[in-house]
Every structure is written in C-alpha cells, then in structure tokens.
Write a protein that holds these residues in place. Structure first.
Motif, mmCIF file in Angstrom:
data_model
loop_
_atom_site.group_PDB
_atom_site.id
_atom_site.type_symbol
_atom_site.label_atom_id
_atom_site.label_comp_id
_atom_site.label_asym_id
_atom_site.label_seq_id
_atom_site.Cartn_x
_atom_site.Cartn_y
_atom_site.Cartn_z
ATOM 1 N N CYS A 8 -23.151 -9.693 -10.248
ATOM 2 C CA CYS A 8 -22.680 -8.985 -9.052
ATOM 3 C C CYS A 8 -21.778 -7.822 -9.434
ATOM 4 C CB CYS A 8 -21.877 -9.933 -8.166
ATOM 5 S SG CYS A 8 -22.788 -11.333 -7.523
ATOM 6 N N ARG A 9 -21.661 -6.891 -8.498
ATOM 7 C CA ARG A 9 -20.625 -5.853 -8.577
ATOM 8 C C ARG A 9 -19.444 -6.378 -7.793
ATOM 9 N NH1 ARG A 9 -22.612 0.205 -8.338
ATOM 10 N NH2 ARG A 9 -20.359 0.275 -8.453
ATOM 11 N N ILE A 10 -18.285 -6.368 -8.418
ATOM 12 C CA ILE A 10 -17.103 -6.994 -7.827
ATOM 13 C C ILE A 10 -15.940 -6.021 -7.870
ATOM 14 C CG2 ILE A 10 -15.437 -8.879 -8.104
ATOM 15 C CD1 ILE A 10 -17.780 -10.341 -9.633
ATOM 16 N N GLU A 11 -15.196 -5.976 -6.785
ATOM 17 C CA GLU A 11 -13.913 -5.286 -6.774
ATOM 18 C C GLU A 11 -12.861 -6.377 -6.708
ATOM 19 O OE1 GLU A 11 -13.191 -1.832 -4.494
ATOM 20 O OE2 GLU A 11 -15.331 -1.339 -4.374
ATOM 21 N N LEU A 12 -12.135 -6.555 -7.797
ATOM 22 C CA LEU A 12 -11.153 -7.613 -7.896
ATOM 23 C C LEU A 12 -9.758 -7.012 -7.819
ATOM 24 C CD1 LEU A 12 -11.616 -10.634 -10.127
ATOM 25 C CD2 LEU A 12 -9.327 -9.744 -9.705
ATOM 26 N N HIS A 13 -8.962 -7.530 -6.917
ATOM 27 C CA HIS A 13 -7.610 -7.025 -6.691
ATOM 28 C C HIS A 13 -6.614 -8.047 -7.219
ATOM 29 C CE1 HIS A 13 -8.889 -3.762 -3.907
ATOM 30 N NE2 HIS A 13 -9.949 -4.545 -3.891
ATOM 31 N N THR A 14 -5.637 -7.566 -7.963
ATOM 32 C CA THR A 14 -4.602 -8.433 -8.521
ATOM 33 C C THR A 14 -3.254 -7.729 -8.446
ATOM 34 O OG1 THR A 14 -3.859 -9.638 -10.498
ATOM 35 C CG2 THR A 14 -5.079 -7.583 -10.872
ATOM 36 N N ASP A 15 -2.202 -8.532 -8.310
ATOM 37 C CA ASP A 15 -0.863 -7.944 -8.349
ATOM 38 C C ASP A 15 -0.260 -8.076 -9.751
ATOM 39 O OD1 ASP A 15 -0.118 -10.615 -8.475
ATOM 40 O OD2 ASP A 15 0.802 -10.665 -6.500
ATOM 41 N N SER A 16 -1.093 -8.451 -10.711
ATOM 42 C CA SER A 16 -0.637 -8.613 -12.084
ATOM 43 C C SER A 16 -1.181 -7.492 -12.968
ATOM 44 C CB SER A 16 -1.103 -9.969 -12.629
ATOM 45 O OG SER A 16 -0.877 -10.035 -14.022
ATOM 46 N N THR A 17 -0.287 -6.620 -13.421
ATOM 47 C CA THR A 17 -0.731 -5.585 -14.364
ATOM 48 C C THR A 17 -1.090 -6.222 -15.697
ATOM 49 O OG1 THR A 17 1.553 -5.105 -14.987
ATOM 50 C CG2 THR A 17 0.558 -3.698 -13.299
ATOM 51 N N TYR A 18 -0.439 -7.330 -16.032
ATOM 52 C CA TYR A 18 -0.759 -8.045 -17.273
ATOM 53 C C TYR A 18 -2.207 -8.529 -17.254
ATOM 54 C CZ TYR A 18 -0.572 -11.604 -20.941
ATOM 55 O OH TYR A 18 -0.828 -12.376 -22.052
ATOM 56 N N LEU A 19 -2.626 -9.112 -16.148
ATOM 57 C CA LEU A 19 -4.008 -9.562 -16.029
ATOM 58 C C LEU A 19 -4.966 -8.381 -16.095
ATOM 59 C CD1 LEU A 19 -6.239 -11.626 -15.429
ATOM 60 C CD2 LEU A 19 -5.735 -11.296 -13.002
ATOM 61 N N ARG A 20 -4.702 -7.367 -15.295
ATOM 62 C CA ARG A 20 -5.594 -6.204 -15.267
ATOM 63 C C ARG A 20 -5.679 -5.539 -16.636
ATOM 64 N NH1 ARG A 20 -3.363 -1.084 -12.708
ATOM 65 N NH2 ARG A 20 -2.332 -1.253 -14.710
ATOM 66 N N ASP A 21 -4.537 -5.285 -17.264
ATOM 67 C CA ASP A 21 -4.553 -4.626 -18.562
ATOM 68 C C ASP A 21 -5.105 -5.537 -19.653
ATOM 69 O OD1 ASP A 21 -3.507 -2.396 -17.355
ATOM 70 O OD2 ASP A 21 -1.463 -2.700 -18.098
ATOM 71 N N GLY A 22 -4.802 -6.821 -19.548
ATOM 72 C CA GLY A 22 -5.323 -7.762 -20.534
ATOM 73 C C GLY A 22 -6.837 -7.776 -20.561
ATOM 74 N N ILE A 23 -7.462 -7.855 -19.395
ATOM 75 C CA ILE A 23 -8.919 -7.954 -19.332
ATOM 76 C C ILE A 23 -9.611 -6.611 -19.508
ATOM 77 C CG2 ILE A 23 -9.131 -7.778 -16.809
ATOM 78 C CD1 ILE A 23 -11.150 -10.158 -19.090
ATOM 79 N N THR A 24 -8.944 -5.511 -19.180
ATOM 80 C CA THR A 24 -9.602 -4.204 -19.278
ATOM 81 C C THR A 24 -9.232 -3.426 -20.539
ATOM 82 O OG1 THR A 24 -7.875 -3.058 -18.007
ATOM 83 C CG2 THR A 24 -9.760 -3.947 -16.768
ATOM 84 N N ARG A 25 -8.081 -3.714 -21.143
ATOM 85 C CA ARG A 25 -7.622 -2.895 -22.262
ATOM 86 C C ARG A 25 -7.431 -3.666 -23.563
ATOM 87 N NH1 ARG A 25 -2.374 -0.086 -20.348
ATOM 88 N NH2 ARG A 25 -2.531 0.772 -22.424
ATOM 89 N N TRP A 26 -6.913 -4.891 -23.491
ATOM 90 C CA TRP A 26 -6.466 -5.576 -24.697
ATOM 91 C C TRP A 26 -7.406 -6.662 -25.206
ATOM 92 C CZ3 TRP A 26 -1.534 -6.662 -21.514
ATOM 93 C CH2 TRP A 26 -0.812 -5.471 -21.331
ATOM 94 N N ILE A 27 -8.204 -7.251 -24.323
ATOM 95 C CA ILE A 27 -8.921 -8.482 -24.667
ATOM 96 C C ILE A 27 -9.889 -8.320 -25.839
ATOM 97 C CG2 ILE A 27 -10.842 -8.261 -23.040
ATOM 98 C CD1 ILE A 27 -10.263 -11.346 -22.477
ATOM 99 N N HIS A 28 -10.570 -7.200 -25.928
ATOM 100 C CA HIS A 28 -11.551 -7.041 -27.005
ATOM 101 C C HIS A 28 -10.853 -6.946 -28.368
ATOM 102 C CE1 HIS A 28 -14.683 -6.940 -24.083
ATOM 103 N NE2 HIS A 28 -14.036 -6.001 -23.415
ATOM 104 N N LYS A 29 -9.696 -6.317 -28.407
ATOM 105 C CA LYS A 29 -8.923 -6.246 -29.651
ATOM 106 C C LYS A 29 -8.361 -7.622 -30.000
ATOM 107 C CE LYS A 29 -7.492 -3.046 -32.488
ATOM 108 N NZ LYS A 29 -8.394 -2.450 -33.458
ATOM 109 N N TRP A 30 -7.891 -8.355 -28.985
ATOM 110 C CA TRP A 30 -7.399 -9.708 -29.232
ATOM 111 C C TRP A 30 -8.493 -10.558 -29.865
ATOM 112 C CZ3 TRP A 30 -5.180 -10.753 -23.680
ATOM 113 C CH2 TRP A 30 -3.928 -10.132 -23.545
ATOM 114 N N ARG A 31 -9.669 -10.515 -29.293
ATOM 115 C CA ARG A 31 -10.786 -11.318 -29.803
ATOM 116 C C ARG A 31 -11.129 -10.878 -31.223
ATOM 117 N NH1 ARG A 31 -16.506 -11.618 -26.790
ATOM 118 N NH2 ARG A 31 -16.379 -9.431 -27.276
#
Length: 95
Positions: A8-31
């Motif tokens: 699906c195409r999803i628009e996910l809203h969160t009040d956590s910048t940590y979650l948003r940045d973690g999944i969009t910016r940092w997670i691939h480097k962490w892995r």
C-alpha cells in the motif's frame, strides 16, 4: 503495517522525530553497522526497529511529523489510546 494484506501507499503521521528520522535516515546505516550507532553503541530497541523495517518493506510510506498535543485530532486520539493502554498494562502488571 503487518495487518495490511497487500502493498500500500501510506501516509504515516507521528509526533516522534526520533521515529521518523530513525526509519527514514538512520536505519540503513544502523543495519549496515550491525545495529550500532555512529558512535559504536548498540541501537536501543534494535529488535523493534528490525520489525518496523520488515513490516514497512512492501509498502510506500511517507512519514510526516506532527507536533504533539497541538490539537491534531488523530494525534490526540492516538495519545489517549496509548495512555489508556499504558494504564491498563500497569494495572494488570500489579495484579
């Protein structure tokens, strides 16, 4: 995300910048770094990040940040549900 039956195409809203940045910016480097941060410390809750990465894999997700407790109706509703569940967990844990 795991409940969705097809990609699906999803628009996910969160009040956590940590979650948003973690999944969009940092997670691939962490892995890539064996679930370690740039300063070589273990990523907190790595198993949850891995689950989120797996669950989001088949989908196209746009991650949006919303300010918490700022009148965003859906964010306020989710906050109320999360608080109620946390209270429920504490009550049952004490029994």
């Amino acid at each position: 995300l795991e409940a969705l039956k097809r990609p699906c195409r999803i628009e996910l809203h969160t009040d956590s910048t940590y979650l948003r940045d973690g999944i969009t910016r940092w997670i691939h480097k962490w892995r890539q770094n064996g679930w370690r941060t740039s300063d070589k410390k273990p990523v907190k809750n790595a198993e949850l990040w891995q689950e989120l990465l797996d669950a989001s894999g088949p989908h196209r997700i746009e991650w949006h940040w919303v300010k918490a407790h700022n009148g965003h109706a859906e964010n306020e509703r989710v906050d109320a549900l999360a608080c109620a569940e946390a209270d429920n967990q504490r009550t049952h844990h004490r029994l």
